[in-house]
Every structure is written in structure tokens, then in C-alpha cells.
Write an enzyme that holds these catalytic residues in place. Structure first.
Site, PDB file in Angstrom:
ATOM      1  N   ILE A 226       0.825  -1.217   0.000  1.00  0.00           N
ATOM      2  CA  ILE A 226       0.000   0.000   0.000  1.00  0.00           C
ATOM      3  C   ILE A 226       0.856   1.263   0.000  1.00  0.00           C
ATOM      4  O   ILE A 226       0.381   2.343  -0.291  1.00  0.00           O
ATOM      5  CB  ILE A 226      -0.993   0.030   1.197  1.00  0.00           C
ATOM      6  CG1 ILE A 226      -0.257   0.132   2.531  1.00  0.00           C
ATOM      7  CG2 ILE A 226      -1.937  -1.154   1.150  1.00  0.00           C
ATOM      8  CD1 ILE A 226      -1.171   0.587   3.667  1.00  0.00           C
ATOM      9  N   ASP A 227       2.146   1.148   0.347  1.00  0.00           N
ATOM     10  CA  ASP A 227       2.999   2.347   0.492  1.00  0.00           C
ATOM     11  C   ASP A 227       3.320   3.050  -0.836  1.00  0.00           C
ATOM     12  O   ASP A 227       3.637   4.226  -0.860  1.00  0.00           O
ATOM     13  CB  ASP A 227       4.336   1.979   1.151  1.00  0.00           C
ATOM     14  CG  ASP A 227       4.164   1.552   2.590  1.00  0.00           C
ATOM     15  OD1 ASP A 227       3.043   1.674   3.118  1.00  0.00           O
ATOM     16  OD2 ASP A 227       5.149   1.093   3.192  1.00  0.00           O
TER      17      ASP A 227
HETATM   18  O1  F6P Z   1       4.917  -1.720   4.210  1.00  0.00           O
HETATM   19  C1  F6P Z   1       3.558  -1.630   4.456  1.00  0.00           C
HETATM   20  C2  F6P Z   1       3.276  -1.118   5.843  1.00  0.00           C
HETATM   21  O2  F6P Z   1       1.874  -1.121   5.993  1.00  0.00           O
HETATM   22  C3  F6P Z   1       3.889   0.233   6.193  1.00  0.00           C
HETATM   23  O3  F6P Z   1       3.145   1.321   5.711  1.00  0.00           O
HETATM   24  C4  F6P Z   1       3.877   0.156   7.693  1.00  0.00           C
HETATM   25  O4  F6P Z   1       4.856   1.025   8.228  1.00  0.00           O
HETATM   26  C5  F6P Z   1       4.217  -1.266   7.971  1.00  0.00           C
HETATM   27  O5  F6P Z   1       3.789  -2.000   6.839  1.00  0.00           O
HETATM   28  C6  F6P Z   1       3.596  -1.853   9.209  1.00  0.00           C
HETATM   29  O6  F6P Z   1       4.078  -3.148   9.350  1.00  0.00           O
HETATM   30  P1  F6P Z   1       3.490  -4.261  10.323  1.00  0.00           P
HETATM   31  O7  F6P Z   1       2.184  -4.718   9.765  1.00  0.00           O
HETATM   32  O8  F6P Z   1       4.520  -5.318  10.295  1.00  0.00           O
HETATM   33  O9  F6P Z   1       3.295  -3.603  11.650  1.00  0.00           O
END
Ligand code: F6P
Length: 323
Positions: free
Chosen positions: A128-129
Site C-alpha cells: 500500500i505504500d
Molecule cells: O509496508 C507496508 C506497511 O503497511 C507500512 O506502511 C507500515 O509502516 C508497515 O507495513 C507496518 O508493518 P506491520 O504490519 O509489520 O506492523
């Protein structure tokens, strides 16, 4: 090498559209006479040998579902050479001739590491980033943006009724893409992103100015990786006399779930088909990228060498349009 069996995995943070992509990969491959193996929970499943055959029926009913039916994980072990050797051992054990990796920047790094060791691999951008170089859009971005848009629309109702400012925190650890685009489509006063440092005073001035111009609310979109953290920022703002009081909404993992939008289903499907076609055409060490209207292969080495930042032209536009 004749291709007989391909493997598919999803890795890193899940993204809406991964399921339609898996479906497209499996059914395209089957229609071309290939066998398909699904690797569960990303690279972790690969190094543990958690691998299952996939039939056309296994991927039925997933087109409209968020998440990933294969599961996903972040695997630090796989970043080590030892983990990669284990993964390659399992690819050989299951007679997997080529692998399709659906995921974000960490996953493309993993795919590249395998390619460097002689594995035939094609990446598909799913995150999604939207921080991946080499594609205009990754799978999942559009759905996440729609989720944020709907949240901001709802927050604006309550913000105007109470005459308040809202800090809306979006995901995006290292990239402000989601925040900038959300600011644009959500009519925010300003956006805070990792690519630009902002001071508490600048935010306070923006909110106070909106108040003085007769606005009934102020929306500030804060990327999670911005230099100012939303909860601490709200506390500072609430100790200042700037017209509006401030509230915070952290959207968090809500942004990662939900039914993939029409755009994401289409992109995921096109990319899944293209990834299999690329393998059949002898490609390896590439990621499928959306360039203009076309899905085409881009070199994985280039993808992992660059980082995509938020579009700063749009960043300035958000504040201009809030006038
Ligand atoms: O890389 C996608 C993402 O949703 C980032 O935007 C966010 O910082 C991270 O993953 C969060 O990761 P997790 O689900 O491991 O906490």
C-alpha cells in the site's frame, strides 16, 4: 530450461489485490500447462518448506477478498545467506523451476537475492505504500487510498460540527505517497511526510490561519514516518491558542484490509498474467511495472537500487488548494 512448475508467494505487509494476483498467476499458469505450488507465509514458508500444490479451485472465491490466502510474513532469517540457501534447497526439493514473488520493497530485495543465486524469479509489486521504484502503482495502493478517503470524509463531518482540527495518521514508514495523495483527495490543510521536516510552529500557524479564514475545521494528514509524531503533536497544539482544538485518528492497519477496488483487481490480474507470461518468455530477475498504461518488466537490480519518494509537486499543491 523448460518450465514445468512455478511457485508463488506473497511477502511483507499484505495489500488488497494480492488474492486476485494469486488467482491470475495460478490460472494463467495452469492454462499454459504448468503446475503451480503455493508457498505459505512468504519467504519464511520457503525456508521452512511450507509449500502446497495449487489447483484452479483452490483460488476460487478469492478475487474479491482482501489479505492473501497464502499468508504473508516478514522474515529476517531469509535476509541471511543461510536462510536463502535453505529456501533454494526447498525450491529444488519441490521441483519448482521459477518463482513469482508478490510484495513490497523488502520482498523485491529477497527476490533479487534469489535471482543473484541463479533462481528464475519474477516480482510483482504489492504494497500500500507505493514506495517501489519502477512502477507507477503497486497493487493495494488504490484500495488503501479509498479507505483513507472515506475515513477523512467521515472525520470532516465531526470536525466541522465541533469546529476542530484533526490529525489523521496514515501508514508509510519511509514514504509519504499515501499521505500526500490522501491530503489531495481529502482536502487537507497540509501534509506531514518523511521526505520533509516540519516544525510544530508551522503546523500551528497553518491551523490558526485556517481558523482565522473562517474554516469550520482543519484536516492535517500525517504519515507515520513524518518527523513529528501525531499524538505528541496534538498535545503540543492543544497547549497553544490557535482557534481549533485538535484530535487525532490513527488509521493503522485498517488501511491494509478490505475488498480490493476495481483498479486494484484489474492491476493485480494484469500483473499476475504478465508475470507468468514473462517467465514463459524466458524473463528472470525482473519486476512487473506499470508504465503509462502498459505492464512491462523492469530490472530487479534497478528496482532495489532506487527508492521512490512522495511526489513533492503534489505536496505543495495540497496547501495551495486548501486556501
Ligand atoms: O509496508 C507496508 C506497511 O503497511 C507500512 O506502511 C507500515 O509502516 C508497515 O507495513 C507496518 O508493518 P506491520 O504490519 O509489520 O506492523
Amino acid at each position: 530450461m523448460t518450465l514445468k512448475t512455478i511457485g508463488v508467494l506473497t511477502s511483507g505487509g499484505d495489500a488488497p489485490g494480492m488474492n486476485p494476483c494469486i488467482r491470475a498467476v495460478v490460472r494463467t499458469a495452469l492454462s499454459r500447462g504448468l503446475n503451480v505450488m503455493g508457498v505459505r507465509e512468504g519467504f519464511m514458508g520457503l525456508l521452512q518448506g511450507d509449500i502446497i500444490p495449487l489447483t484452479a479451485r483452490d483460488v476460487g472465491g478469492i478475487l474479491q477478498r482482501g489479505g492473501t490466502m497464502l499468508g504473508t510474513a516478514r522474515s529476517p532469517e531469509f535476509m541471511e545467506k543461510k536462510g536463502q540457501r535453505e529456501a533454494i534447497r526447498h525450491l529444488n526439493e519441490f521441483a519448482i523451476d521459477a518463482l513469482i514473488v508478490i510484495g513490497g520493497d523488502g520482498s523485491m530485495r529477497g527476490a533479487r537475492a534469489l535471482a543473484e543465486q541463479g533462481v528464475t524469479v519474477v516480482g510483482v509489486p504489492g504494497s500500500i505504500d507505493n514506495d517501489l521504484w519502477g512502477t507507477n502503482m503497486a497493487i493495494g495502493v488504490d484500495t488503501a487510498l479509498n479507505t483513507i478517503r472515506s475515513a477523512i470524509d467521515q472525520l470532516r463531518d465531526t470536525a466541522s460540527s465541533h469546529r476542530r482540527a484533526f490529525l489523521v495518521e496514515t501508514m508509510g514508514r519511509d514514504c509519504g505517497y499515501l499521505a500526500v495523495m490522501a491530503g489531495m483527495i481529502g482536502g487537507a490543510e497540509m501534509v506531514l511526510i518523511p521526505e520533509r521536516d516540519t516544525s510544530v510552529d508551522e503546523v500551528a500557524e497553518t491551523i490558526e490561519s485556517a481558523y482565522k479564514r473562517g474554516k469550520t475545521h482543519a484536516i492535517i494528514v500525517v504519515a507515520e514516518g513524518a518527523n513529528l509524531k501525531s499524538i505528541a503533536l496534538a498535545e503540543s497544539l492543544n497547549n497553544m491558542d490557535i482557534g481549533f482544538k485538535t484530535r487525532v485518528t490513527i488509521l493503522g492497519h485498517i488501511q491494509r484490509g478490505g475488498r480490493p477496488s476495481a483498479f486494484d483487481r484489474l492491476l493485480a490480474t494484469r500483473m499476475g498474467v504478465a508475470a507468468v507470461e514473462a517467465l514463459l518468455g524466458g524473463e528472470s530477475d525482473v519486476m512487473m511495472g506499470l508504465e503509462g498504461r502498459e505492464v512491462q518488466p523492469v530490472s530487479l537490480a534497478e528496482v532495489v537500487r532506487h527508492k521512490r519518494a512522495a511526489n513533492l509537486e503534489y505536496y505543495d499543491m495540497v496547501s495551495m488548494l486548501a486556501f
